[in-house]
Design a protein around this motif. Structure first.
Motif, PDB file in Angstrom:
ATOM      1  N   ILE A   1       3.260   2.725 -15.341  1.00  0.00           N
ATOM      2  CA  ILE A   1       3.474   3.885 -15.203  1.00  0.00           C
ATOM      3  C   ILE A   1       4.040   4.108 -16.103  1.00  0.00           C
ATOM      4  CG2 ILE A   1       5.060   5.286 -14.374  1.00  0.00           C
ATOM      5  CD1 ILE A   1       4.398   4.269 -11.581  1.00  0.00           C
ATOM      6  N   GLU A   2       4.655   3.188 -17.315  1.00  0.00           N
ATOM      7  CA  GLU A   2       4.990   3.810 -18.772  1.00  0.00           C
ATOM      8  C   GLU A   2       4.268   3.711 -19.518  1.00  0.00           C
ATOM      9  OE1 GLU A   2       8.392   1.321 -21.676  1.00  0.00           O
ATOM     10  OE2 GLU A   2       8.205   0.786 -19.933  1.00  0.00           O
ATOM     11  N   LYS A   3       3.086   2.874 -19.572  1.00  0.00           N
ATOM     12  CA  LYS A   3       2.229   2.694 -20.258  1.00  0.00           C
ATOM     13  C   LYS A   3       1.567   4.278 -20.988  1.00  0.00           C
ATOM     14  CE  LYS A   3      -0.273  -0.814 -21.340  1.00  0.00           C
ATOM     15  NZ  LYS A   3      -1.262  -1.390 -21.589  1.00  0.00           N
ATOM     16  N   GLY A   4       1.045   4.996 -18.958  1.00  0.00           N
ATOM     17  CA  GLY A   4       0.582   6.052 -19.222  1.00  0.00           C
ATOM     18  C   GLY A   4      -0.685   6.212 -19.175  1.00  0.00           C
ATOM     19  N   ASN A   5      -1.877   7.206 -19.683  1.00  0.00           N
ATOM     20  CA  ASN A   5      -2.813   7.682 -19.786  1.00  0.00           C
ATOM     21  C   ASN A   5      -3.472   7.485 -18.313  1.00  0.00           C
ATOM     22  OD1 ASN A   5      -2.921   8.201 -21.771  1.00  0.00           O
ATOM     23  ND2 ASN A   5      -2.909   6.328 -23.463  1.00  0.00           N
ATOM     24  N   LEU A   6      -2.384   7.414 -16.941  1.00  0.00           N
ATOM     25  CA  LEU A   6      -3.160   7.497 -16.009  1.00  0.00           C
ATOM     26  C   LEU A   6      -4.057   8.191 -15.148  1.00  0.00           C
ATOM     27  CD1 LEU A   6       0.612   5.935 -14.280  1.00  0.00           C
ATOM     28  CD2 LEU A   6      -2.234   4.691 -14.729  1.00  0.00           C
ATOM     29  N   LYS A   7      -5.281   8.009 -14.230  1.00  0.00           N
ATOM     30  CA  LYS A   7      -6.223   8.652 -14.166  1.00  0.00           C
ATOM     31  C   LYS A   7      -5.364   9.456 -13.110  1.00  0.00           C
ATOM     32  CE  LYS A   7     -10.836   8.723 -11.779  1.00  0.00           C
ATOM     33  NZ  LYS A   7     -11.606   7.401 -11.133  1.00  0.00           N
ATOM     34  N   ARG A   8      -4.501   9.274 -12.128  1.00  0.00           N
ATOM     35  CA  ARG A   8      -3.756   9.603 -10.476  1.00  0.00           C
ATOM     36  C   ARG A   8      -2.870   9.140 -11.176  1.00  0.00           C
ATOM     37  NH1 ARG A   8      -9.161   8.627  -8.250  1.00  0.00           N
ATOM     38  NH2 ARG A   8      -9.815  10.471  -8.032  1.00  0.00           N
ATOM     39  N   PRO A   9      -1.254   9.710 -11.486  1.00  0.00           N
ATOM     40  CA  PRO A   9       0.060   9.103 -11.461  1.00  0.00           C
ATOM     41  C   PRO A   9       1.028   9.067 -10.343  1.00  0.00           C
ATOM     42  CG  PRO A   9      -0.674  10.919 -13.496  1.00  0.00           C
ATOM     43  CD  PRO A   9      -1.743  11.087 -12.716  1.00  0.00           C
ATOM     44  N   GLU A  10       0.364  10.278 -10.018  1.00  0.00           N
ATOM     45  CA  GLU A  10       0.967  10.173  -8.378  1.00  0.00           C
ATOM     46  C   GLU A  10       0.984   9.074  -7.470  1.00  0.00           C
ATOM     47  OE1 GLU A  10       3.635  12.405  -8.052  1.00  0.00           O
ATOM     48  OE2 GLU A  10       3.226  13.060 -10.664  1.00  0.00           O
ATOM     49  N   ASP A  11      -0.561   9.473  -7.515  1.00  0.00           N
ATOM     50  CA  ASP A  11      -1.212   7.375  -7.088  1.00  0.00           C
ATOM     51  C   ASP A  11      -0.298   6.394  -7.138  1.00  0.00           C
ATOM     52  OD1 ASP A  11      -2.686   9.699  -5.874  1.00  0.00           O
ATOM     53  OD2 ASP A  11      -4.520   7.837  -6.054  1.00  0.00           O
ATOM     54  N   ALA A  12       0.022   5.955  -8.794  1.00  0.00           N
ATOM     55  CA  ALA A  12       0.991   4.762  -8.641  1.00  0.00           C
ATOM     56  C   ALA A  12       1.694   5.157  -8.036  1.00  0.00           C
ATOM     57  CB  ALA A  12       0.902   5.431 -10.675  1.00  0.00           C
ATOM     58  N   LYS A  13       2.528   6.282  -8.137  1.00  0.00           N
ATOM     59  CA  LYS A  13       4.098   6.758  -8.005  1.00  0.00           C
ATOM     60  C   LYS A  13       4.294   6.282  -5.894  1.00  0.00           C
ATOM     61  CE  LYS A  13       4.970  10.712  -9.838  1.00  0.00           C
ATOM     62  NZ  LYS A  13       5.647  11.812  -9.483  1.00  0.00           N
ATOM     63  N   LEU A  14       3.047   6.475  -5.033  1.00  0.00           N
ATOM     64  CA  LEU A  14       2.758   6.451  -4.249  1.00  0.00           C
ATOM     65  C   LEU A  14       2.650   4.880  -4.129  1.00  0.00           C
ATOM     66  CD1 LEU A  14       2.370   7.063  -0.926  1.00  0.00           C
ATOM     67  CD2 LEU A  14      -0.204   6.866  -2.081  1.00  0.00           C
ATOM     68  N   TYR A  15       1.877   3.996  -5.117  1.00  0.00           N
ATOM     69  CA  TYR A  15       2.181   2.470  -4.366  1.00  0.00           C
ATOM     70  C   TYR A  15       3.279   1.736  -5.454  1.00  0.00           C
ATOM     71  CZ  TYR A  15      -2.963   3.723  -3.684  1.00  0.00           C
ATOM     72  OH  TYR A  15      -4.279   4.489  -2.939  1.00  0.00           O
ATOM     73  N   LEU A  16       3.938   2.007  -6.737  1.00  0.00           N
ATOM     74  CA  LEU A  16       5.573   1.983  -6.617  1.00  0.00           C
ATOM     75  C   LEU A  16       6.250   1.119  -5.812  1.00  0.00           C
ATOM     76  CD1 LEU A  16       7.283   0.667  -8.713  1.00  0.00           C
ATOM     77  CD2 LEU A  16       7.654   2.418  -9.549  1.00  0.00           C
ATOM     78  N   GLY A  17       6.078   2.909  -4.876  1.00  0.00           N
ATOM     79  CA  GLY A  17       7.162   2.590  -3.646  1.00  0.00           C
ATOM     80  C   GLY A  17       6.474   1.503  -2.219  1.00  0.00           C
TER      81      GLY A  17
END
Length: 417
Positions: A360-376
């Motif tokens: 998440i910190e590196k960024g350039n994510l295809k789907r940032p909100e998905d990343a937060k879902l999976y972090l949780g």
């Protein structure tokens, strides 16, 4: 003369004597009569009516009221006494129309103080509701609240009247307002209230309100059946992305809503395809332990899938160092997200959370909100439900990701109840 046999109350005290029962209304009627000058030819009928009311003979009492009304040359005072007694008798007889007649006459004569008006309107609305006239009950309950009433009992009358009259829009609006007021006050809404909200939403075909009501029910009164209902309809929700098929299965699994062997097999295969062979193997193992998999003519196929997943797990572990190096060197954090969740499913949640945070910190994510879902999800797998809920609260989106985050938050809260 004044009726000596009637209670020696004053009109001011009548409001204190009034209640929703015919006997309370009789006290009001007696107070009206006591305060007025009534001739014997009228008074005898009212005295008889009073005795009949006390004996529970309300229709006969109404007949005596009509006898008093038939006396010629009545004064305004006598009319007031008659109307007061009419209301008392009509209340016991369930004759709401006669109650209204008496109410309107006494109000016009200035014989009803504000509190007495509210109490009598409450009685009228309740009588209409008990008599099956929901429309009139709703009309009078609305009048009651417009006049400044605030009785919780009348709120129930109003809700029931709305419900029985088919006014689901009003039920939705009012029940939602009550729910919000309960939560603002720190009160747990009743299950009946939430069920009413859900029913009204379904009748109105309001998918948003239905999902809201179901989630609230899950939050306060979770059941396996409710989870099944919500998760069954979630994929068909407008805008819900089919990329979340595995995520829906994840919630089905933790809420005990895997239906059959096909569900276990489909979820295991989806997990393996997404890069989570450990998760897939865990799903198959649970299916085997529950005797859902490994049985019948398909039993051999189920075991072959378990063997295949075990092989993929071994391959992933062998390639783990290289995969982590590649993910760290990538220009974006997408690979770190997938790798981190894979570690969490492998039993290394702390490392998995760290990798997802790096992604998440590196960024350039295809789907940032998905990343937060999976972090949780990784945090939750690791046993940190509080931190997981904080992460999920920050998930936004209209493609289903926010719905999933919200449902995981509910599951995290209610699984400990």
């Amino acid at each position: 003369m004044k009726l000596k046999s009637l209670a020696s109350a004053t009109l001011g005290a009548a409001a204190l004597m009034f209640s929703l029962s015919p006997q309370g209304e009789l006290g009001f009627a007696q107070a009206v009569a006591q305060a007025e000058t009534v001739r014997p030819e009228v008074g005898k009928h009212l005295k008889d009516a009073s005795a009949l009311i006390k004996g529970g003979k309300y229709k006969e009492a109404l007949a005596k009221v009509r006898d008093a009304e038939a006396v010629a040359g009545r004064t305004a005072a006598e009319n007031n006494a008659i109307e007061g007694m009419r209301v008392a008798a009509a209340s016991g007889a369930g004759d709401a129309e006669s109650m209204v007649r008496g109410f309107e006459a006494l109000k016009a004569a200035g014989k009803l103080a504000g509190p007495s008006q509210l109490q009598m309107m409450e009685s009228i609305a309740g009588t209409y509701l008990r008599g099956g006239n929901a429309a009139k009950a709703l009309e009078w309950s609305n009048k009651y609240f417009a006049a400044g009433g605030s009785s919780p009992t009348m709120k129930q009358v109003q809700s029931q009247a709305q419900f029985k009259s088919g006014d689901m829009g009003a039920v939705l609006k009012d029940t939602l307002a009550e729910l919000q007021a309960d939560e603002k006050a720190g009160k747990v809404p009743t299950q009946d209230k939430l069920n009413l909200l859900l029913y009204a939403a379904q009748k109105k075909n309001d998918a948003g309100a239905e999902a809201f009501a179901t989630e609230k029910l899950l939050n306060y009164y979770p059941t396996k059946q409710l989870w099944a209902q919500l998760l069954g309809s979630l994929p068909s929700k407008k805008g819900f992305s089919d990329r979340f098929a595995l995520d829906v299965y994840r919630l089905k699994l933790v809420t005990g809503n895997m239906r059959d062997a096909n569900d276990y097999m489909e979820m295991a295969q989806l997990a393996a395809q997404a890069g989570y062979p450990d998760e897939g193997k865990q799903v198959v193992d649970k299916g085997l332990a529950a005797n859902v998999l490994g049985q019948g003519t398909e039993g051999a196929r189920h075991k072959r899938l378990a063997d295949l997943l075990a092989k993929k797990i071994a391959e992933a572990k062998a390639a783990q160092t290289g995969a982590e190096k590649d993910a760290q060197e990538a220009k974006d954090g997408n690979a770190l997200i997938t790798l981190g969740l894979a570690f969490a499913h492998r039993g290394e949640a702390a490392k998995g959370v760290k990798l997802i945070e790096q992604g998440i910190e590196k960024g350039n994510l295809k789907r940032p909100e998905d990343a937060k879902l999976y972090l949780g999800l990784a945090q939750f797998i690791g046993g940190d439900a509080v931190k997981a809920q904080a992460t999920w609260r920050g998930v936004k989106g209209t493609d289903g990701v926010a719905d999933l985050a919200r449902l995981w938050s509910v599951q995290a809260r209610t699984s400990k109840k």
